[in-house]
Scaffold this motif. Structure first.
Motif, PDB file in Angstrom:
ATOM      1  N   ALA A 104      -7.453  -9.034   2.542  1.00  9.77           N
ATOM      2  CA  ALA A 104      -7.115  -9.722   1.292  1.00  9.77           C
ATOM      3  C   ALA A 104      -7.054  -8.733   0.138  1.00  9.77           C
ATOM      4  O   ALA A 104      -6.162  -8.805  -0.716  1.00  9.77           O
ATOM      5  N   ALA A 105      -7.997  -7.775   0.122  1.00 11.66           N
ATOM      6  CA  ALA A 105      -7.987  -6.742  -0.926  1.00 11.66           C
ATOM      7  C   ALA A 105      -6.719  -5.898  -0.833  1.00 11.66           C
ATOM      8  O   ALA A 105      -6.082  -5.591  -1.849  1.00 11.66           O
ATOM      9  N   ALA A 149      -0.195  -6.083  -6.642  1.00 13.74           N
ATOM     10  CA  ALA A 149      -0.410  -5.586  -8.008  1.00 13.74           C
ATOM     11  C   ALA A 149       0.461  -4.365  -8.270  1.00 13.74           C
ATOM     12  O   ALA A 149       1.023  -4.222  -9.366  1.00 13.74           O
ATOM     13  N   GLN A 191      -5.860   4.056  -0.765  1.00 14.10           N
ATOM     14  CA  GLN A 191      -6.713   2.873  -0.930  1.00 14.10           C
ATOM     15  C   GLN A 191      -6.705   2.018   0.334  1.00 14.10           C
ATOM     16  O   GLN A 191      -7.738   1.476   0.739  1.00 14.10           O
ATOM     17  N   LEU A 251      -0.100 -13.110  -7.727  1.00 11.24           N
ATOM     18  CA  LEU A 251      -0.966 -11.980  -7.442  1.00 11.24           C
ATOM     19  C   LEU A 251      -2.014 -12.284  -6.380  1.00 11.24           C
ATOM     20  O   LEU A 251      -2.235 -11.517  -5.451  1.00 11.24           O
ATOM     21  N   THR A 252      -2.656 -13.416  -6.541  1.00 12.46           N
ATOM     22  CA  THR A 252      -3.705 -13.734  -5.585  1.00 12.46           C
ATOM     23  C   THR A 252      -3.322 -14.932  -4.723  1.00 12.46           C
ATOM     24  O   THR A 252      -4.171 -15.524  -4.071  1.00 12.46           O
ATOM     25  N   THR A 266      -3.796  -7.828  -2.221  1.00  9.46           N
ATOM     26  CA  THR A 266      -3.872  -7.881  -3.690  1.00  9.46           C
ATOM     27  C   THR A 266      -3.409  -6.565  -4.312  1.00  9.46           C
ATOM     28  O   THR A 266      -2.636  -6.553  -5.279  1.00  9.46           O
ATOM     29  N   LEU A 267      -3.856  -5.449  -3.742  1.00 11.41           N
ATOM     30  CA  LEU A 267      -3.497  -4.140  -4.295  1.00 11.41           C
ATOM     31  C   LEU A 267      -1.996  -3.889  -4.190  1.00 11.41           C
ATOM     32  O   LEU A 267      -1.373  -3.376  -5.114  1.00 11.41           O
ATOM     33  N   SER A 269       4.060  -5.848  -8.724  1.00 12.44           N
ATOM     34  CA  SER A 269       4.265  -6.635  -9.934  1.00 12.44           C
ATOM     35  C   SER A 269       4.072  -5.781 -11.185  1.00 12.44           C
ATOM     36  O   SER A 269       4.584  -6.106 -12.242  1.00 12.44           O
TER      37      SER A 269
END
Lengths: 204, 204
Positions: free
Chosen positions: A180-181, A188, A154, A202-203, A184-185, A191
């Motif tokens: 930023a994506a 995630a 990813q 998360l964000t 986040t990934l 967590s």
DNA sequence: GTCTATATGCCGATAGAC
DNA sequence: GTCTATCGGCATATAGAC
């Protein structure tokens, strides 16, 4: 007179790098490369069997320097892995502001050679991207990120997608959005092992 | 004899589409396009000022059909927005299995024309990608996704990054990985407004 | 609007001398 | 290992007839 063959070969590849990366594969003739390298076309064909052979050598020579540049970028940033990856994308955005920046040489070569699926240069590009992905995967694994192989894929997709859009729009902000994506990934996938912390990191 | 000019022009663009998309821009000569269209080179130059002009027309003609295909894909999938977007990436993976699939014609054109920053075809590609992004942004906004513009950019990056990697490795699984990333990002941008639900739907 | 014929030049690759 | 000279082909684009 006879000179050092290895040095001549190196100069040819350096000239090819400037021209192929700057103007594309088909747009550049072997005449121009020979002239830039300060030799004749006949000498070029002594060192390389064909233009296609030179194209492969051009990408081979880009592999380690390209990977090394991103590794330096990541190494120069402080913080957690998600922050450092995001910073790497920020460095890409800054680099892409230079008008000489023309995207990823490997992806552009694959795009231009898409009509010749068996071309050896495409295999060189594939190996480069896999090595890049393996480096990211190892970073993620060491940071205890869940499904590191998937996340590494990813991140690679985000990286080359950002490069593509910067090239099309000439807008480096796509690298910031991709960074930023990526963060986040990664967060995630960390967590997830605890099934979401309550403080909304998360964000953040 | 004189024929319908619009029909002739259409046949030229159709022939250009098959050849430019299949083999690349520089690899294809106007002779081959004229022959495939069943006309002579002179007639081609009656309808188009130059090869560059024809390249722009080729991309213009791809805009609506390309966008429409993705819209049909998304429309044919049931579920929430994250699921439908993920399904769209799955459809891309399936389509990319066809050997005739050669990635994104717009991105490949931009890659091949990177040495000519002012080329009109790059502007056509930019408009296409922005229209695609605007469509996604509207979908996200209607679904109450936070920061829809940012997420739309991230989805575009994932889409073209996946296409690039499928083309390089000839491995459609990158679209699946990108689809999972897209779903995660959309869910994160929805759950953010409530600062994380307790039942871990984020990566479900 | 479409044709035949051609202008003009660059393309990748090679011959053969030294 | 590097040179000069060149081959045969294909590139984009155009002239002028009908």
């Amino acid at each position: 007179m006879k000179r050092d063959g290895a040095a001549t070969r190196r100069r040819i590849v350096e000239a090819a790098d400037v021209l192929f990366y700057g103007e594309g594969l088909k747009s550049v003739g072997v005449d121009a490369i020979a002239e830039k390298a300060g030799i004749t076309k006949r000498t070029l064909y002594y060192h390389f069997a064909s233009k296609d052979d030179l194209i492969s050598a051009y990408l081979e020579a880009r592999h380690l320097p390209t990977l090394g540049r991103y590794q330096e970028w990541l190494g120069s940033i402080e913080g957690g892995l998600a922050q450092r990856i995001e910073g790497m994308f920020a460095r890409l955005a800054k680099t892409a502001e230079n008008p000489k920046w023309k995207g990823c040489g490997f992806a552009r070569a694959a795009a231009e050679l898409a009509g010749l699926p068996g071309h050896p240069a495409i295999a060189v590009a594939s190996r480069h991207k896999h090595a890049f992905e393996a480096w990211l995967c190892e970073l993620l694994r060491r940071d205890d990120v869940q499904k590191p192989k998937l996340v590494a894929q990813q991140l690679m997709v985000l990286l080359d997608g950002a490069i593509t859009h910067i090239l099309i729009h000439r807008d480096p902000r796509y690298a910031v959005a991709a960074g930023a994506a990526a963060a986040t990934l990664i967060k995630a996938a960390k967590s997830h092992s605890q099934c979401l912390k309550p403080n909304c990191e998360l964000t953040a």
